[in-house]
Design a protein around this motif. Structure first.
Motif: not given
Length: 105
Positions: A12-24
């Motif tokens: 999940e942390l790997e996926k969050r590398k691509l997430a929007d910083e305002n959402d994660s």
């Protein structure tokens, strides 16, 4: 108890590398960079120590969970994961701590 939670969390942390910083929260840490991540690991380390000194077992568990979480973020930031640490622990298993430490110098 789910023994695989560290691996699942690392994915999940790997996926969050691509997430929007305002959402994660995690994405925002990655965006801020390694120094911000290291600061969080340091803060959580201190909070864990304070919890242990207080003797409150629930607080010790909560702060240790925060420390482990941020340590996993740090590992992911460096392209590593819990399996890398587990492999190192397995390598050290059954070896005297004094012997293992001397082998690193």
């Amino acid at each position: 108890m789910n023994d695989d939670i560290l691996s699942r969390l690392a994915q999940e942390l790997e996926k969050r590398k691509l997430a929007d910083e305002n959402d994660s929260y995690v994405a925002s840490l990655y965006k801020k960079g390694t120094d911000a991540i290291l600061q969080k690991v340091g803060e959580e380390s201190i909070e864990t120590i304070i919890a242990v000194k207080s003797g409150d077992k629930k607080e010790i568990i909560a702060e240790t969970a925060d420390l482990w979480f941020h340590t996993l973020v740090m590992l992911a930031d460096q392209g590593l994961g819990p399996a890398d640490v587990v492999q190192e622990l397995a390598r050290r298993f059954g070896v005297s701590g004094h012997t293992e430490k001397a082998s690193r110098s």
